[in-house]
Design a protein around this motif. Sequence first.
Motif, PDB file in Angstrom:
ATOM      1  N   MET A 136      33.334  30.031  10.722  1.00 16.11           N
ATOM      2  CA  MET A 136      32.760  30.341  12.030  1.00 16.11           C
ATOM      3  C   MET A 136      32.146  31.733  12.023  1.00 16.11           C
ATOM      4  SD  MET A 136      35.281  28.601  14.757  1.00 16.11           S
ATOM      5  CE  MET A 136      35.278  26.816  14.900  1.00 16.11           C
ATOM      6  N   THR A 190      35.150  18.504  27.613  1.00 16.89           N
ATOM      7  CA  THR A 190      34.766  18.730  26.219  1.00 16.89           C
ATOM      8  C   THR A 190      33.890  17.593  25.718  1.00 16.89           C
ATOM      9  OG1 THR A 190      36.792  19.983  25.804  1.00 16.89           O
ATOM     10  CG2 THR A 190      35.633  19.119  23.891  1.00 16.89           C
ATOM     11  N   SER A 216      31.491  17.670  15.961  1.00 12.58           N
ATOM     12  CA  SER A 216      31.228  18.933  16.660  1.00 12.58           C
ATOM     13  C   SER A 216      32.431  19.360  17.497  1.00 12.58           C
ATOM     14  CB  SER A 216      29.974  18.816  17.534  1.00 12.58           C
ATOM     15  OG  SER A 216      30.151  17.872  18.569  1.00 12.58           O
ATOM     16  N   ALA A 220      35.115  22.671  16.508  1.00 13.93           N
ATOM     17  CA  ALA A 220      35.534  23.709  17.454  1.00 13.93           C
ATOM     18  C   ALA A 220      37.055  23.800  17.529  1.00 13.93           C
ATOM     19  CB  ALA A 220      34.953  23.412  18.835  1.00 13.93           C
ATOM     20  N   PHE A 224      39.338  26.847  15.813  1.00 11.23           N
ATOM     21  CA  PHE A 224      40.197  27.684  16.651  1.00 11.23           C
ATOM     22  C   PHE A 224      41.638  27.669  16.147  1.00 11.23           C
ATOM     23  CE2 PHE A 224      43.180  28.101  20.189  1.00 11.23           C
ATOM     24  CZ  PHE A 224      42.822  29.346  20.685  1.00 11.23           C
ATOM     25  N   LYS A 303      27.590  25.227  13.819  1.00  3.96           N
ATOM     26  CA  LYS A 303      28.142  26.490  14.317  1.00  3.96           C
ATOM     27  C   LYS A 303      27.709  26.747  15.757  1.00  3.96           C
ATOM     28  CE  LYS A 303      28.540  28.611   9.767  1.00  3.96           C
ATOM     29  NZ  LYS A 303      28.282  29.787   8.918  1.00  3.96           N
ATOM     30  N   SER A 305      27.089  24.476  17.890  1.00  2.00           N
ATOM     31  CA  SER A 305      27.828  23.526  18.732  1.00  2.00           C
ATOM     32  C   SER A 305      29.179  24.097  19.140  1.00  2.00           C
ATOM     33  CB  SER A 305      28.026  22.191  18.002  1.00  2.00           C
ATOM     34  OG  SER A 305      29.053  22.268  17.023  1.00  2.00           O
ATOM     35  N   PHE A 306      29.792  24.881  18.254  1.00  2.00           N
ATOM     36  CA  PHE A 306      31.071  25.508  18.604  1.00  2.00           C
ATOM     37  C   PHE A 306      30.907  26.423  19.807  1.00  2.00           C
ATOM     38  CE2 PHE A 306      33.516  29.454  18.341  1.00  2.00           C
ATOM     39  CZ  PHE A 306      34.785  28.952  18.572  1.00  2.00           C
ATOM     40  N   ALA A 307      29.884  27.279  19.764  1.00  2.15           N
ATOM     41  CA  ALA A 307      29.666  28.212  20.871  1.00  2.15           C
ATOM     42  C   ALA A 307      29.392  27.459  22.166  1.00  2.15           C
ATOM     43  CB  ALA A 307      28.516  29.148  20.532  1.00  2.15           C
ATOM     44  N   ILE A 309      30.267  24.350  23.070  1.00  2.00           N
ATOM     45  CA  ILE A 309      31.443  23.632  23.578  1.00  2.00           C
ATOM     46  C   ILE A 309      32.483  24.620  24.092  1.00  2.00           C
ATOM     47  CG2 ILE A 309      33.389  22.158  22.913  1.00  2.00           C
ATOM     48  CD1 ILE A 309      31.434  20.801  20.934  1.00  2.00           C
ATOM     49  N   HIS A 310      32.709  25.679  23.327  1.00  2.00           N
ATOM     50  CA  HIS A 310      33.751  26.657  23.664  1.00  2.00           C
ATOM     51  C   HIS A 310      33.469  27.301  25.019  1.00  2.00           C
ATOM     52  CE1 HIS A 310      37.190  28.933  22.331  1.00  2.00           C
ATOM     53  NE2 HIS A 310      36.589  30.091  22.517  1.00  2.00           N
TER      54      HIS A 310
END
Length: 512
Positions: A136, A190, A216, A220, A224, A303, A305-307, A309-310
């Motif tokens: 990440m 989510t 995706s 995430a 985490f 990457k 997609s993480f931001a 979704i988070h």
Amino acid sequence: METSFTTIDFLPFKLVTLQLPEHLLKWTLFATCCLSLLYFQSISKHQRLVPGIPIVGGTDREAIKKNRLRFIHDGKSMLEEGYQKWCGNFFYVPSVLGERLMIPVKYLEDLKTAPIDKVDFVATFIEMFEGKYTTMGSRSTLHPRVVKAQLNHNLSAVMPPVQDEIKDAFEASFPPCDDWTEVNVVEQMTQIVARVSSCMFGGTTLSQNQEWINASIAFAIDGFHGAQKIKKFPEILKPIAKHFIPEIRAIDNHYKAAEKAAIPLLQHRERTGEKAQDLLYWMAEQAKGSEQEKKFLAGILLKVSFAAIHTSAAAPTQLIYDLCSMPEYFQPLRDEIRTVSGADGKISKMGFLQMPKMDSIMKESQRFNPLLLITFERVVTEDYKLSDGFVIPANTTIGVPTQAISMDPKLYPNPTKFDAFRFEKLRNEKSGQEGKAQYVASNPESMAFGYGRHACPGRFFAANEIKAIMAYLLRNYDMKFKDGEGRPESLLFETQFLPNPTGVVLFKRRKN
């Protein structure tokens, strides 16, 4: 081969229980004995504290050691204590990664344009999520360039299909709710945000690809949890520990799923010349040199997609919890939504700008439940002199205690009262406050999205996405807590302030 179980203890952590072969167990125990001493030595060796700057909880060694652990689950009160006690001036807050230096907002102008090789923005994200092991964080500038130059300038074209996707996502994953139905809010938000964001990433080809959606989301979650698990190990043991953490081992499979989804789409567009209004198309178009590799583009998309979704799943979840706690706000919001929605239920470009009530309650909800307690985090890599001569020592992590600032009565009258339309009133009462009072605002009084050139570039899309999701929910569903239950408390972990994942809300479809 004989296998043993062991729980490894060393100051200041208790490591996870590991199942290890006998020879690895002996080696690990020996290494742990040595490294337990090296851990705190490495912090003191590499970080120099500025003399005279106060430390939350006390300056003696035992107090600092105790408060490093306290910060994991009590960082919010520690940051509020430091900000209030020292009136917004410099102070240190102990954490497991060392003492973080909180800086007064008057230095933001000095630091916002500092060279990244001296005041490193990316390093803090990589540190927070153990990017060396979870992957990440990225030093590529491709996606922020594209978000700023293409996505933000084409929101009017992006949002209509995104709003179609919101409807499809609810119909696909949300329960029928013909009567009052229990829904786990974090889980459902989510799923919905993953689909809706994927529509912006690569159109319906991605948003309707369940393997990509699953990857995706899992990326995430695994990133985490993998980061939190590997943080329990000293640096020298992490290269070994990563092999025993299932979430980190799973990450390679998420990249394979991303490549399987994105590369054929890129190849099809390359072959046919098909144009699109989505992030993947724009990244392929703007990529330079090694950025043009399709495998790289697929990885960057994962990457990003993480931001998405988070951040974007947390905000509507917190807002749903807030609304169920204060149901008097449902009707004013529904009235506003009605005025900006077309016959097809969609909100136009101008409509998104004409939702001061929704924008205000989103910002007030964020003020009480910011995703991060500290923003504008940087790692200072060499001694850095500020304009008044103050020198920040090398190897210092700096930041601004954003959540504590948001509770300052000098900035926000009666700050502990949730005033849903606080920012709408500010817009109306004070000329020139229109921009500063918006959800997407980035200024010294409101730094949830950071500040300066590294302020979150995707916040404009995120704001519209959240408004569209909330508009769909409020048009189509009633919601409330179960009898006798109240708002689920947010969960605190170091600098992260997360919506409670066990929170349940009752939903019932409205008969329009």
